[in-house]
Enzyme design. Structure first.
Site, PDB file in Angstrom:
ATOM      1  N   GLN A 108      21.025 -49.416  -2.206  1.00  0.00           N
ATOM      2  CA  GLN A 108      20.624 -48.171  -2.879  1.00  0.00           C
ATOM      3  C   GLN A 108      21.797 -47.169  -2.843  1.00  0.00           C
ATOM      4  O   GLN A 108      22.124 -46.526  -3.827  1.00  0.00           O
ATOM      5  CB  GLN A 108      19.384 -47.626  -2.146  1.00  0.00           C
ATOM      6  N   GLY A 158       6.186 -47.646  -8.092  1.00  0.00           N
ATOM      7  CA  GLY A 158       7.564 -48.121  -8.009  1.00  0.00           C
ATOM      8  C   GLY A 158       8.323 -47.757  -9.270  1.00  0.00           C
ATOM      9  O   GLY A 158       7.961 -46.806  -9.980  1.00  0.00           O
ATOM     10  N   SER A 159       9.356 -48.526  -9.554  1.00  0.00           N
ATOM     11  CA  SER A 159      10.260 -48.169 -10.650  1.00  0.00           C
ATOM     12  C   SER A 159       9.660 -48.504 -12.008  1.00  0.00           C
ATOM     13  O   SER A 159       8.820 -49.397 -12.134  1.00  0.00           O
ATOM     14  CB  SER A 159      11.583 -48.910 -10.476  1.00  0.00           C
ATOM     15  N   GLU A 185      16.982 -42.543 -13.426  1.00  0.00           N
ATOM     16  CA  GLU A 185      16.617 -42.058 -12.104  1.00  0.00           C
ATOM     17  C   GLU A 185      17.548 -42.690 -11.064  1.00  0.00           C
ATOM     18  O   GLU A 185      17.756 -43.899 -11.068  1.00  0.00           O
ATOM     19  CB  GLU A 185      15.175 -42.498 -11.835  1.00  0.00           C
ATOM     20  N   CYS A 218       9.728 -39.668  -6.313  1.00  0.00           N
ATOM     21  CA  CYS A 218       9.551 -39.817  -7.765  1.00  0.00           C
ATOM     22  C   CYS A 218       9.589 -38.437  -8.418  1.00  0.00           C
ATOM     23  O   CYS A 218       9.945 -38.305  -9.578  1.00  0.00           O
ATOM     24  CB  CYS A 218       8.238 -40.520  -8.058  1.00  0.00           C
ATOM     25  N   GLU A 244       2.306 -45.968 -11.353  1.00  0.00           N
ATOM     26  CA  GLU A 244       2.886 -44.692 -10.924  1.00  0.00           C
ATOM     27  C   GLU A 244       4.380 -44.924 -10.824  1.00  0.00           C
ATOM     28  O   GLU A 244       4.853 -45.527  -9.852  1.00  0.00           O
ATOM     29  CB  GLU A 244       2.342 -44.323  -9.555  1.00  0.00           C
TER      30      GLU A 244
HETATM   31  P1  NAD Z   1      10.820 -51.011  -7.052  1.00  0.00           P
HETATM   32  O1  NAD Z   1      10.114 -50.972  -8.361  1.00  0.00           O
HETATM   33  O2  NAD Z   1      12.075 -51.764  -6.955  1.00  0.00           O
HETATM   34  O3  NAD Z   1       9.846 -51.615  -5.919  1.00  0.00           O
HETATM   35  C1  NAD Z   1       8.570 -51.108  -5.699  1.00  0.00           C
HETATM   36  C2  NAD Z   1       7.681 -52.238  -5.174  1.00  0.00           C
HETATM   37  O4  NAD Z   1       7.567 -53.241  -6.178  1.00  0.00           O
HETATM   38  C3  NAD Z   1       8.235 -52.947  -3.932  1.00  0.00           C
HETATM   39  O5  NAD Z   1       7.170 -53.263  -3.081  1.00  0.00           O
HETATM   40  C4  NAD Z   1       8.857 -54.205  -4.521  1.00  0.00           C
HETATM   41  O6  NAD Z   1       8.914 -55.270  -3.603  1.00  0.00           O
HETATM   42  C5  NAD Z   1       7.897 -54.520  -5.632  1.00  0.00           C
HETATM   43  N1  NAD Z   1       8.456 -55.337  -6.723  1.00  0.00           N
HETATM   44  C6  NAD Z   1       9.753 -55.422  -7.125  1.00  0.00           C
HETATM   45  N2  NAD Z   1       9.863 -56.315  -8.142  1.00  0.00           N
HETATM   46  C7  NAD Z   1       8.622 -56.775  -8.385  1.00  0.00           C
HETATM   47  C8  NAD Z   1       8.077 -57.711  -9.321  1.00  0.00           C
HETATM   48  N3  NAD Z   1       8.853 -58.334 -10.210  1.00  0.00           N
HETATM   49  N4  NAD Z   1       6.753 -57.926  -9.319  1.00  0.00           N
HETATM   50  C9  NAD Z   1       5.950 -57.290  -8.440  1.00  0.00           C
HETATM   51  N5  NAD Z   1       6.405 -56.423  -7.516  1.00  0.00           N
HETATM   52  C10 NAD Z   1       7.722 -56.150  -7.503  1.00  0.00           C
HETATM   53  O7  NAD Z   1      10.989 -49.501  -6.629  1.00  0.00           O
HETATM   54  P2  NAD Z   1      11.746 -48.899  -5.368  1.00  0.00           P
HETATM   55  O8  NAD Z   1      13.175 -48.756  -5.709  1.00  0.00           O
HETATM   56  O9  NAD Z   1      11.357 -49.605  -4.149  1.00  0.00           O
HETATM   57  O10 NAD Z   1      11.063 -47.455  -5.333  1.00  0.00           O
HETATM   58  C11 NAD Z   1      11.532 -46.390  -6.028  1.00  0.00           C
HETATM   59  C12 NAD Z   1      10.790 -46.171  -7.327  1.00  0.00           C
HETATM   60  O11 NAD Z   1       9.419 -45.868  -7.085  1.00  0.00           O
HETATM   61  C13 NAD Z   1      11.339 -44.975  -8.071  1.00  0.00           C
HETATM   62  O12 NAD Z   1      11.430 -45.289  -9.429  1.00  0.00           O
HETATM   63  C14 NAD Z   1      10.291 -43.904  -7.829  1.00  0.00           C
HETATM   64  O13 NAD Z   1      10.284 -42.873  -8.776  1.00  0.00           O
HETATM   65  C15 NAD Z   1       9.044 -44.718  -7.830  1.00  0.00           C
HETATM   66  N6  NAD Z   1       7.939 -43.986  -7.193  1.00  0.00           N
HETATM   67  C16 NAD Z   1       6.947 -43.467  -7.978  1.00  0.00           C
HETATM   68  C17 NAD Z   1       5.913 -42.724  -7.410  1.00  0.00           C
HETATM   69  C18 NAD Z   1       4.823 -42.136  -8.265  1.00  0.00           C
HETATM   70  O14 NAD Z   1       3.796 -41.762  -7.719  1.00  0.00           O
HETATM   71  N7  NAD Z   1       5.017 -42.022  -9.571  1.00  0.00           N
HETATM   72  C19 NAD Z   1       5.894 -42.518  -6.039  1.00  0.00           C
HETATM   73  C20 NAD Z   1       6.915 -43.071  -5.256  1.00  0.00           C
HETATM   74  C21 NAD Z   1       7.932 -43.803  -5.853  1.00  0.00           C
END
Ligand code: NAD
Length: 486
Positions: A329, A228-229, A383, A284, A250
């Site tokens: 988004q 995630g982010s 990003e 990502c 990641e």
């Molecule tokens: P996000 O971080 O907002 O959410 C990702 C996940 O984390 C979701 O399931 C969300 O519910 C959960 N989450 C959110 N807040 C949380 C908290 N406080 N504690 C625990 N879990 C929490 O990201 P997004 O906007 O859904 O996804 C996009 C991001 O993911 C981008 O930054 C992208 O680059 C990244 N990403 C990285 C990879 C990689 O392999 N490096 C692959 C895919 C996406």
């Protein structure tokens, strides 16, 4: 296809949230209601972790080869139900059915890879400094794995996490992405059909702060793997680090694609478009910074604009990319483009929501190309996770490399050149976890380790055999023999 209310999977059963909470999931393609989803909270997470904790020792005692055969059964079932899975992915994300099907294929490959890892799970045998002593390492499961994923490539993200976690003998609690509830739900159903023991794979639906945070904080979770982010990754590292829980992160990227003056411009333009706009830029690894040598800047910009004008946006196989995942988004991206414009950036293409009758109910952003942005401006550093990319000029190789490395992130990078010298030097010196010559900023494969440097991760790599290091503990075993007893 999908139930009206997508439940959790806890201890082999489909259950709603304990307090009855639910939220709505809209179809990104047209903004219509797709389904409702269990809105889980700490109590649901606690039930899932408890079930995983109970199930894990028996799962770990099954020989890894047999565990692999069970996972293989899941892979075969995924193959049999691939059209159905792809339909769910397409409905939840708005991506084209063909693309969704390709993603299911990737998830199947990943599952196959880890299912056969049951026949390997290598440790190491080595020498000892002492006579009559034998030294080796073996892999031990960690216990309960907490898995948290993003929505961008939902079935691939599920597979990347659950298969390595389970082959290592852990039980798992997957906190699914809130925007793609059905994809993980159907995997839970497949696990059930294939006889995965109850409690080995638990799936929790819900929002990050309500359902993800309690999983990260739970004392019985021994490893957290998060995709995630960077912003959320930072919180997870802090909270889980407090109790020395292993963490694999990641995270995001602001990936550079360099176009040199000796590049095949037509080929480079094709890869810029794919890298920046496929999956609506929600990758990502998306190329959000395109660095072009001065000598070819004008013709290359013209070529890109010509190609961008031909892109078709929509949810069908005939389209180049679809909507972004949700309305907020979309709003965030529009605001970022407006802010850049206010700071003097030039929006060469797009920069707006598509609001014609075919698109206006969905979450569609026009393919966007921007120039004139300072390398240290917000737009260059943050990003956006959408179909937006920015052009930068560089006088030569050294300047282009420096610009590529001028980022808080370091996930992927690509160079387009005919020079072996430039290509090799770029791969050596670009600060990224993945470097690509003459293609896009992506293309990772299930048997290869993926991950980034700087704020793109915390140094772990998944998938590949490297993911086994995330999901297992190494134990040193020493065997001593007494020659007198022979
Ligand atoms: P996000 O971080 O907002 O959410 C990702 C996940 O984390 C979701 O399931 C969300 O519910 C959960 N989450 C959110 N807040 C949380 C908290 N406080 N504690 C625990 N879990 C929490 O990201 P997004 O906007 O859904 O996804 C996009 C991001 O993911 C981008 O930054 C992208 O680059 C990244 N990403 C990285 C990879 C990689 O392999 N490096 C692959 C895919 C996406």
């Amino acid at each position: 296809m999908l139930p009206e209310l997508i439940p959790n999977w806890i201890d082999g059963r489909e259950v709603p949230a304990l307090d009855g909470g639910r939220f709505t999931k809209l179809r990104p393609a047209d903004g219509r209601l797709l389904c409702e989803v269990a809105r889980s909270r700490a109590a649901d997470v606690a039930a899932a972790v408890a079930a995983a904790r109970v199930a894990q020792p028996a799962w770990a005692s099954i020989p890894p080869v047999q565990r692999g055969l069970l996972l293989h059964r899941m892979v075969v079932r995924m193959e049999q139900r691939r059209e159905e899975i792809a339909q769910i992915v397409a409905a939840e994300t708005g991506k084209a059915p063909k693309e969704a099907l390709g993603e299911v294929g990737g998830a199947i490959q990943c599952g196959l890879f880890y299912a056969s890892e049951g026949q390997r799970l290598y440790g190491r045998t080595t020498t000892s400094g002492m006579p009559n002593k034998y030294a080796m390492t073996v892999r031990m499961p960690i216990g309960v794995a907490g898995l948290i994923i993003a929505a961008n490539t939902p079935i691939a993200n599920v597979a990347w996490k659950i298969f390595p976690a389970l082959i290592c003998g852990n039980a798992a609690v997957l906190k699914n992405a809130e925007d793609t509830p059905g994809t993980a739900w159907i995997v839970g159903q497949i696990a059930q059909e294939c006889g995965l023991p109850a409690g080995v794979l638990n799936i929790i639906q819900g929002y990050g702060e309500e359902a993800g945070a309690p999983l990260v904080a739970h004392p019985d979770v021994g490893v957290i793997s998060f995709t995630g982010s960077t912003e959320v990754g930072r919180i997870i590292q802090r909270v889980a680090g407090e109790r020395f829980c292993r963490v694999s992160l990641e995270l995001g990227g602001k990936n550079a694609l360099v176009v040199c003056d000796d590049a095949d411009l037509e080929h480079a333009a094709k890869w810029v478009l794919l890298s920046a706009f496929s999956n609506a830029g929600q990758r990502c690894a998306a190329a959000s910074r395109v660095i072009v040598f001065d000598a070819v800047y004008e013709p290359f910009r013209a070529l890109l604009l010509e190609k961008i004008a031909c892109l078709r946006v929509g949810p069908g196989d005939e389209h180049d990319f679809g909507p972004v995942i949700n309305a907020s988004q979309l709003q965030a991206m529009l605001a970022a483009v407006e802010a850049a414009r206010a700071e003097g950036a030039t929006v060469l293409a797009g920069g707006r929501r598509l609001d014609d009758p075919e698109h206006r109910d969905g979450f569609y952003m026009a393919p966007t190309l921007i120039e004139g942005v300072d390398p240290d401006a917000e737009l260059s550093r943050c990003e956006l996770f959408g179909p937006i990319t920015t052009l930068y000029r560089a006088p030569d190789f050294a300047a282009a490399l420096a610009l590529a490395n001028r980022s808080p992130y370091g996930l992927t990078a690509a160079i387009h050149t005919r020079s072996i010298h430039r290509a090799v030097r770029f791969c050596e010196q670009v600060q990224a976890g993945v470097a690509v010559v003459n293609a896009g900023t992506y293309g990772s494969e299930p048997h290869m380790p993926f991950g980034g440097v700087r704020q793109s991760g915390n140094g772990t790599r998944e998938p590949g055999t490297e993911a086994l290091d995330v999901y297992s503990e190494l134990k040193d075993v020493y065997i001593n023999i007494d020659p007198a007893q022979l």
